[in-house]
Design an enzyme around this catalytic site. Structure first.
Site, PDB file in Angstrom:
ATOM      1  CB  SER A 154      -4.490  -0.935  -3.079  1.00 26.86           C
ATOM      2  OG  SER A 154      -5.591  -0.113  -2.815  1.00 26.86           O
ATOM      3  CG  ASP A 318      -5.644  -2.728   4.683  1.00 25.67           C
ATOM      4  OD1 ASP A 318      -6.423  -1.761   4.760  1.00 25.67           O
ATOM      5  OD2 ASP A 318      -5.250  -3.205   3.598  1.00 25.67           O
ATOM      6  CG  HIS A 351      -4.741   0.259   2.100  1.00 28.36           C
ATOM      7  ND1 HIS A 351      -5.002  -1.051   1.735  1.00 28.36           N
ATOM      8  CD2 HIS A 351      -4.728   0.967   0.940  1.00 28.36           C
ATOM      9  CE1 HIS A 351      -5.142  -1.128   0.416  1.00 28.36           C
ATOM     10  NE2 HIS A 351      -4.974   0.076  -0.091  1.00 28.36           N
TER      11      HIS A 351
END
Length: 376
Positions: A154, A318, A351
């Site tokens: 991320s 995601d 995610h």
């Protein structure tokens, strides 16, 4: 907690820097602290160091436990340890809390040495570029010239990307997981709504709530609830909660569904452990990062100086950092004839999949990391 495949009991350390750090915003930090942890042993030629870059709510406590009774190991403990995918029998792993954080590194809630009071609103906005520059200084402090690898998911993946741009000779491998070269307009919108929830909380006091002895808990709670929705996939939410009721319908605005209970729990937990000013700065760093901006939007040109070999990993479910965003990075690297491997993992966790102990995902990481050569 079982000690099998665990780095065991660990302790954070603090590095103090007296040399001013220039910031992308034009300001600087005259002095600052970085809190970090290390796992494994640095080898003789210091060629086995791996830096972990954390995401929005992460910190330096990446693996291990703080005591025998500690029920909460580091946030990537399933990935890091002896015999695990990132094997501490081979690598010397470094985790740190970024500048602006709220877990020991200099940030809004820490003491400003010039005033003796918390920094609060006076703490500058820091960027991904600033973080990477401060991380490079930490490596200098540790006597490490070059990283065997830099790893992050991320927002951590953005830092990995920046490492290959800003310090190409200091990174041999970059593992960029569930990330993107910049945020989409939708992602920026989510961040803005979360920030407004905090800023408009009556207890925010312009960011100087420390002086008032309060916390903008309601705003931070809402921000976390919103964020948590985006981290999960619809399938996972449906499987985990669906439309299950907590009890019989009461026709009220209290908790009626299990999903509501879960979100409120997550919001309350986060609001009790994370600093609102740090949340604002972390989301802003996400918004600002765009290495292609200085090259007219040409990511290939932005990455033209990178020397590292890359592993890019994305997850099918995601939707916050979709596989298409990872493929943008892959294309830019291939345009430069960089060595890059790409894996698109079928996973249902959205995610958050990059934090999960998925066997296939970890096997991919393990296979790549096992091939990294180190000296003595």
């Amino acid at each position: 907690m079982s000690e099998i495949n665990s780095v065991g009991i660990v302790a954070p350390q603090t590095a103090h820097f007296k040399e001013a750090l220039p910031l992308k915003s034009g300001g600087s930090l005259a002095q600052y602290d970085l809190v970090y942890e290390t796992y494994g042993t640095l080898n003789a030629d210091k060629s086995n160091a791996v830096l972990i870059c954390h995401a929005l709510s992460g910190n330096h406590h990446v693996a291990g436990i703080y005591s025998e009774n500690d029920k909460y190991p580091g946030w990537w403990d399933n990935f890091i340890g002896p015999g695990k995918a990132l094997d501490t029998n081979k690598f010397f792993v470094i985790g740190l809390n970024n500048l602006g954080g709220c877990h020991g590194s200099s940030g809004p809630s820490s003491i400003n040495p010039e005033t003796g009071k918390p920094w609060g609103s006076a703490f500058p906005i820091v960027t991904v570029e600033d973080w990477v520059n401060s991380q490079a200084r930490l490596l200098d402090y540790l006597g490490i010239r070059q990283l065997a690898a830099v790893v992050g998911g991320s927002l951590g993946g953005m830092q990995c990307l920046q490492w290959t741009i800003a310090y190409p000779a200091r990174v041999r491998h970059a593992l960029i997981i569930a990330s993107a070269p910049n945020l989409t307009a939708q992602n920026m919108a989510f961040n803005e709504v979360a920030r407004q929830a905090i800023i408009t909380d009556p207890e925010f006091h312009g960011g100087d709530y420390y002086e008032h002895g309060v916390v903008p808990r309601r705003g931070l709670r809402i921000a976390r609830m919103l964020g948590h929705i985006t981290y999960l996939s619809d399938d996972v939410m449906g499987e985990k909660f669906g439309r299950k009721l907590k009890d019989t319908i009461k026709y009220s605005f209290d908790v009626e569904f299990e999903m509501e209970s879960y979100l409120r729990y997550q919001g309350d937990k986060f609001a009790g452990s994370f600093d609102a000013n740090t949340y604002l700065r972390m989301t802003r760093a996400l918004d600002y990062y765009d290495p292609a901006l200085a090259y007219g939007g040409d990511l290939s040109q932005a990455l033209s100086s990178a020397q590292a070999e890359f592993l890019i990993v994305s997850f099918t479910s995601d939707w916050r950092f979709s596989p298409a965003r990872s493929r943008e990075i892959v294309k830019a690297l291939l345009d430069n004839e960089s060595k890059v491997s790409y894996a698109e993992v079928t996973a249902e966790h959205g995610h958050d999949a990059f934090l999960m102990p998925d066997l296939h995902y970890h096997a991919i990481l393990r296979s790549y990391l096992e091939k990294i050569e180190i000296g003595g």
